[in-house]
Motif scaffolding. Structure first.
Motif, PDB file in Angstrom:
ATOM      1  N   TYR A  52     -20.108  -4.155 -31.302  1.00  0.00           N
ATOM      2  CA  TYR A  52     -20.882  -4.446 -32.513  1.00  0.00           C
ATOM      3  C   TYR A  52     -19.912  -4.741 -33.642  1.00  0.00           C
ATOM      4  O   TYR A  52     -19.108  -3.904 -34.015  1.00  0.00           O
ATOM      5  N   ARG A  53     -19.986  -5.968 -34.164  1.00  0.00           N
ATOM      6  CA  ARG A  53     -19.103  -6.390 -35.247  1.00  0.00           C
ATOM      7  C   ARG A  53     -19.929  -6.542 -36.526  1.00  0.00           C
ATOM      8  O   ARG A  53     -20.464  -7.613 -36.807  1.00  0.00           O
ATOM      9  N   PRO A  54     -20.055  -5.464 -37.302  1.00  0.00           N
ATOM     10  CA  PRO A  54     -20.841  -5.574 -38.540  1.00  0.00           C
ATOM     11  C   PRO A  54     -20.196  -6.533 -39.521  1.00  0.00           C
ATOM     12  O   PRO A  54     -18.966  -6.681 -39.549  1.00  0.00           O
ATOM     13  N   GLN A  55     -21.028  -7.180 -40.307  1.00  0.00           N
ATOM     14  CA  GLN A  55     -20.548  -8.109 -41.320  1.00  0.00           C
ATOM     15  C   GLN A  55     -19.693  -7.372 -42.338  1.00  0.00           C
ATOM     16  O   GLN A  55     -19.993  -6.251 -42.748  1.00  0.00           O
ATOM     17  N   MET A  56     -18.583  -7.988 -42.749  1.00  0.00           N
ATOM     18  CA  MET A  56     -17.690  -7.391 -43.739  1.00  0.00           C
ATOM     19  C   MET A  56     -18.037  -7.908 -45.132  1.00  0.00           C
ATOM     20  O   MET A  56     -18.651  -8.970 -45.279  1.00  0.00           O
ATOM     21  N   PRO A  57     -17.653  -7.186 -46.191  1.00  0.00           N
ATOM     22  CA  PRO A  57     -17.738  -7.767 -47.534  1.00  0.00           C
ATOM     23  C   PRO A  57     -16.934  -9.058 -47.589  1.00  0.00           C
ATOM     24  O   PRO A  57     -15.911  -9.191 -46.912  1.00  0.00           O
ATOM     25  N   GLY A  58     -17.378  -9.978 -48.411  1.00  0.00           N
ATOM     26  CA  GLY A  58     -16.816 -11.323 -48.382  1.00  0.00           C
ATOM     27  C   GLY A  58     -15.332 -11.435 -48.587  1.00  0.00           C
ATOM     28  O   GLY A  58     -14.684 -12.320 -48.020  1.00  0.00           O
ATOM     29  N   ASN A  59     -14.751 -10.568 -49.405  1.00  0.00           N
ATOM     30  CA  ASN A  59     -13.327 -10.684 -49.721  1.00  0.00           C
ATOM     31  C   ASN A  59     -12.447  -9.684 -48.975  1.00  0.00           C
ATOM     32  O   ASN A  59     -11.273  -9.532 -49.297  1.00  0.00           O
ATOM     33  N   GLU A  60     -13.024  -8.982 -47.996  1.00  0.00           N
ATOM     34  CA  GLU A  60     -12.225  -8.094 -47.168  1.00  0.00           C
ATOM     35  C   GLU A  60     -12.089  -8.672 -45.762  1.00  0.00           C
ATOM     36  O   GLU A  60     -13.066  -9.146 -45.181  1.00  0.00           O
ATOM     37  N   GLU A  61     -10.885  -8.617 -45.257  1.00  0.00           N
ATOM     38  CA  GLU A  61     -10.634  -9.116 -43.907  1.00  0.00           C
ATOM     39  C   GLU A  61     -10.429  -7.942 -42.949  1.00  0.00           C
ATOM     40  O   GLU A  61      -9.942  -6.882 -43.334  1.00  0.00           O
ATOM     41  N   ARG A  62     -10.804  -8.175 -41.711  1.00  0.00           N
ATOM     42  CA  ARG A  62     -10.563  -7.141 -40.689  1.00  0.00           C
ATOM     43  C   ARG A  62      -9.064  -6.975 -40.472  1.00  0.00           C
ATOM     44  O   ARG A  62      -8.333  -7.941 -40.319  1.00  0.00           O
ATOM     45  N   LEU A  63      -8.623  -5.737 -40.468  1.00  0.00           N
ATOM     46  CA  LEU A  63      -7.203  -5.485 -40.238  1.00  0.00           C
ATOM     47  C   LEU A  63      -6.840  -5.623 -38.763  1.00  0.00           C
ATOM     48  O   LEU A  63      -5.682  -5.855 -38.422  1.00  0.00           O
ATOM     49  N   PHE A  64      -7.822  -5.465 -37.896  1.00  0.00           N
ATOM     50  CA  PHE A  64      -7.573  -5.510 -36.455  1.00  0.00           C
ATOM     51  C   PHE A  64      -8.488  -6.579 -35.845  1.00  0.00           C
ATOM     52  O   PHE A  64      -9.620  -6.316 -35.452  1.00  0.00           O
ATOM     53  N   GLU A  65      -8.007  -7.782 -35.824  1.00  0.00           N
ATOM     54  CA  GLU A  65      -8.788  -8.889 -35.265  1.00  0.00           C
ATOM     55  C   GLU A  65      -8.655  -8.923 -33.746  1.00  0.00           C
ATOM     56  O   GLU A  65      -7.708  -8.399 -33.167  1.00  0.00           O
ATOM     57  N   ASN A  66      -9.642  -9.583 -33.114  1.00  0.00           N
ATOM     58  CA  ASN A  66      -9.624  -9.782 -31.656  1.00  0.00           C
ATOM     59  C   ASN A  66      -9.490  -8.470 -30.888  1.00  0.00           C
ATOM     60  O   ASN A  66      -8.735  -8.356 -29.915  1.00  0.00           O
ATOM     61  N   VAL A  67     -10.211  -7.454 -31.366  1.00  0.00           N
ATOM     62  CA  VAL A  67     -10.178  -6.171 -30.681  1.00  0.00           C
ATOM     63  C   VAL A  67     -10.836  -6.280 -29.319  1.00  0.00           C
ATOM     64  O   VAL A  67     -10.432  -5.632 -28.351  1.00  0.00           O
ATOM     65  N   GLY A  68     -11.858  -7.119 -29.244  1.00  0.00           N
ATOM     66  CA  GLY A  68     -12.572  -7.264 -27.976  1.00  0.00           C
ATOM     67  C   GLY A  68     -13.500  -6.102 -27.723  1.00  0.00           C
ATOM     68  O   GLY A  68     -13.818  -5.315 -28.612  1.00  0.00           O
ATOM     69  N   SER A  69     -13.942  -5.968 -26.477  1.00  0.00           N
ATOM     70  CA  SER A  69     -14.870  -4.909 -26.117  1.00  0.00           C
ATOM     71  C   SER A  69     -14.433  -4.278 -24.808  1.00  0.00           C
ATOM     72  O   SER A  69     -13.729  -4.890 -23.995  1.00  0.00           O
ATOM     73  N   ILE A  70     -14.853  -3.025 -24.620  1.00  0.00           N
ATOM     74  CA  ILE A  70     -14.522  -2.329 -23.381  1.00  0.00           C
ATOM     75  C   ILE A  70     -15.177  -3.006 -22.185  1.00  0.00           C
ATOM     76  O   ILE A  70     -14.730  -2.875 -21.060  1.00  0.00           O
ATOM     77  N   THR A  71     -16.266  -3.719 -22.474  1.00  0.00           N
ATOM     78  CA  THR A  71     -16.924  -4.535 -21.452  1.00  0.00           C
ATOM     79  C   THR A  71     -16.930  -5.975 -21.935  1.00  0.00           C
ATOM     80  O   THR A  71     -16.584  -6.269 -23.076  1.00  0.00           O
ATOM     81  N   LYS A  72     -17.328  -6.883 -21.081  1.00  0.00           N
ATOM     82  CA  LYS A  72     -17.383  -8.303 -21.443  1.00  0.00           C
ATOM     83  C   LYS A  72     -18.813  -8.730 -21.774  1.00  0.00           C
ATOM     84  O   LYS A  72     -19.135  -9.909 -21.779  1.00  0.00           O
ATOM     85  N   SER A  73     -19.667  -7.738 -22.087  1.00  0.00           N
ATOM     86  CA  SER A  73     -21.063  -8.034 -22.404  1.00  0.00           C
ATOM     87  C   SER A  73     -21.128  -8.855 -23.686  1.00  0.00           C
ATOM     88  O   SER A  73     -20.442  -8.544 -24.665  1.00  0.00           O
ATOM     89  N   PRO A  74     -21.959  -9.906 -23.708  1.00  0.00           N
ATOM     90  CA  PRO A  74     -22.028 -10.765 -24.894  1.00  0.00           C
ATOM     91  C   PRO A  74     -22.770 -10.128 -26.065  1.00  0.00           C
ATOM     92  O   PRO A  74     -22.595 -10.528 -27.198  1.00  0.00           O
ATOM     93  N   GLY A  75     -23.622  -9.149 -25.813  1.00  0.00           N
ATOM     94  CA  GLY A  75     -24.437  -8.572 -26.878  1.00  0.00           C
ATOM     95  C   GLY A  75     -24.005  -7.166 -27.249  1.00  0.00           C
ATOM     96  O   GLY A  75     -23.071  -6.588 -26.682  1.00  0.00           O
ATOM     97  N   ILE A  76     -24.719  -6.609 -28.243  1.00  0.00           N
ATOM     98  CA  ILE A  76     -24.437  -5.250 -28.686  1.00  0.00           C
ATOM     99  C   ILE A  76     -24.820  -4.261 -27.591  1.00  0.00           C
ATOM    100  O   ILE A  76     -25.896  -4.359 -26.996  1.00  0.00           O
TER     101      ILE A  76
END
Length: 619
Positions: A52-76
């Motif tokens: 689950y990738r919640p939306q961030m505030p517009g001027n804040e960037e994720r510090l850890f991009e491309n974390v991925g998921s423990i599974t390859k499921s496309p949904g939450i």
């Protein structure tokens, strides 16, 4: 000749401001570390485990991009969202209640309590435990914000510096409040509001702790600069250039004020009812109660994921007019009949998120989880504002209503009502959004919401006003005594009632005067009626116990030097003189040179004058 040497008071202030530079530095670095910990927790628990990738505030960037998921499921992975908040609550509860119980809940209340009742004392371990526990609680989906933790973290830095330098309790409280302001100003990209918030949040009424304002400005400037140097100098949210250019818009904004006030009342009631009626009655160790609260949060988050975490992304999508991109909006659109008005769907989604957010925050923080209440309040207020704006735009088609502008103003109005901080909240939301064009509607909504919510507050440790602050009692009494004169205190004594004793008065006559009078002492005067000394009850009792000498003694033999004060002197100076000399009363004279007695000032006279003054109704 005018002296250019700095006064002791100016030197003290200069030293305090220099110390605030170090508090601001520590708070800025602490805010940066805490933000990184929050991002780490969110990336692991929500992104990696639950996809689950919640939306961030517009001027804040994720510090850890491309974390991925423990599974390859496309949904939450909603079943993970069901469990993860309980796991985070359990870890946080074990950490907090084992090492620093005062780090539970929303830390601002503990900071307020330390300021008013503990001389600004915060244990050394609290900032670290609070940071870790809050990062785990919020990162795992618990509904909490950054304000409470960073307030307690910054306050802890200020308190530690004050203790290390062995400063007075007053100076330690100021440094503690300055640290609180610095942390909030840095992490919310709102240095001015952070300083104002630290001074305003101490009281429920429109009152400020003005002593902390200048130190708070200094520390907040430094902390914001440090945080900005690491993460950038910008506002938290991205907003369109909203404008207020129609007087008729004040009507729908007034409706928003009422909605915000009702929402704030519901939030405060739900928060404390959940805490007192549920979690305080559960006969289980405090360590596991946050896990129970986390499980309740997970159940709600299973259906409405936006109710997890801080929820800032909901407000950002309100500004971007992209409510339909929220997971709940997508699912709701599938359930409703085809062709259902998109405005109605968006208003239902935002209203549902606001109610769900009230519930998840009450369970997360009310159970003893660690996190703030400002972040959830921003989301709740923004969602209520956005929903109100959508409905007002539908029912007032002739007005140029922007739902996003209503979301922005709703953020301010909701928290102003819930926290009784209208002034700092107006500035806070303006700085967080980088939009100062909506100050007029924000002022209207915040003040109306504040007035409607006077009996409600999220901060249980707030005092009504400075008059109720135990640390101000001495200052206020001193201010009143400084205004009153000795002459005012003895004005009720008629000159004919004053008993003066001649130097040649025999002891038996003196004893008779003492027996028939309530005077605390007797001024002794010479033939010219000039003061030569004083006799009090102790002197008389001492002679009575000595047999065979009463007929041989006159007043001049037992008189002592009199402590004198002039009619125009202040009662504060009289109090100081009585305290230093340990005398029961002072002899009031016209002038020191003439030594003409005009009255006697005792402790009772001072108390009576003080009581009369504070009983006079304000004009």
């Amino acid at each position: 000749m005018i002296s250019l040497a700095p006064s002791a008071e100016l030197k003290s202030l200069g030293r305090l401001l220099i110390l605030c530079l170090f508090v601001g530095l520590a708070a800025g670095l602490g805010a940066a570390a805490f933000y990184a910990m929050l991002e780490c927790g969110r990336s692991f628990f929500l992104e990696y485990l639950a996809n689950y990738r919640p939306q961030m505030p517009g001027n804040e960037e994720r510090l850890f991009e491309n974390v991925g998921s423990i599974t390859k499921s496309p949904g939450i992975l909603r079943w993970v969202l069901l469990i993860v908040p309980a796991v985070g609550g359990l870890i946080s509860g074990l950490l907090v209640f084992s090492l620093a119980p005062e780090a539970e809940g929303h830390g601002t209340d503990h900071a307020i309590e330390a300021y008013h009742f503990k001389d600004g004392a915060v244990r050394k371990r609290v900032p670290l435990i609070k940071a870790i526990a809050s990062a785990i609680t919020i990162g795992s989906g618990g509904s909490g914000g950054r304000e409470g933790p960073i307030a307690q973290i910054g306050a802890g830095f200020g308190s530690m510096l004050g203790r290390w330098l062995k400063l007075s309790p007053t100076e330690r409280r100021v440094l503690m409040a300055a640290g609180m302001a610095a942390g909030i100003g840095a992490i919310f990209h709102a240095p001015l509001a952070g300083a104002l918030f630290a001074a305003e949040v101490m009281y429920r009424e429109l009152d400020f702790e003005h002593e902390v304002l200048v130190p708070a400005f200094m520390s907040s400037i430094v902390a914001y600069s440090v945080f900005g140097a690491i993460f950038g100098f910008h506002s938290l949210f991205q907003t369109p250039p909203y404008e207020f250019n129609q007087v008729t818009l004040l009507l729908p904004y007034f409706i928003l004020a009422v909605v915000s006030a009702l929402g704030a009342m519901l939030f405060v009631r739900a928060f404390y009812s959940t805490r007192k009626l549920m979690f305080e009655r559960i006969k289980l160790p405090n360590h596991v109660k946050p896990a129970i609260g986390g499980l309740a949060v997970g159940i709600i988050g299973f259906f409405i994921p936006e109710a997890l975490g801080s929820g800032y992304g909901v407000v950002q999508l309100c500004f971007a007019d992209k409510i339909d991109q929220l997971p709940t909006a997508v699912e709701l659109a599938k359930l409703l009949p085809a062709g259902t008005d998109a405005t109605i769907i968006a208003a239902m989604v935002l209203g549902g998120i606001a109610l769900a957010k009230i519930a998840t925050t009450s369970f997360s923080i009310g159970s003893g989880g660690s996190g703030g209440v400002f972040g959830p309040s921003v989301t709740i207020g923004g969602a209520l504002g956005g929903a109100t704006g959508l409905l007002c735009a539908r029912f007032f088609p002739g007005l140029d209503i922007s739902p996003g502008a209503f979301a922005l103003v709703g953020m301010a109005g909701f928290f102003a009502g819930a926290a009784n901080t209208p002034v700092s909240t107006i500035i806070m939301v303006s700085e967080m959004t980088g939009n100062y064009n909506l100050l007029v509607p924000s002022m209207l909504v915040c003040i109306v919401a504040y007035l409607l919510c006077r009996k409600f507050t999220l901060y249980d440790k707030q005092l009504a006003s400075r008059l109720d602050a135990p640390t101000k009692l001495g200052n206020m009494a001193g201010a009143i005594l400084r205004q009153l004169t000795v002459g005012q205190a003895v004005a009720d004594h008629r000159a004919g009632d004053l008993i003066l004793v001649a130097e040649q008065t025999g002891f038996r006559e003196l004893l008779q005067k003492y027996t028939n009078s309530t005077q605390v002492c007797f001024p002794v005067v010479d033939p010219n009626q000039k003061l030569t000394g004083v006799i009090d009850s102790g002197d008389i009792r001492r002679i009575v116990t000595e047999t065979g000498v009463a007929d041989l003694i006159i007043a001049r033999d037992i008189e002592r030097p009199a402590r004198t004060i002039k009619s125009e002197d202040s009662l504060l100076s009289a109090v100081n003189m009585i305290a230093k000399t340990d005398t029961p009363a002072l002899i009031v004279v016209e002038q020191e040179e003439t030594r003409t007695v005009v009255g006697i000032l005792g402790r009772g006279d001072i108390i009576a004058a003080y009581n009369r003054q504070i009983a006079v109704p304000a004009q």
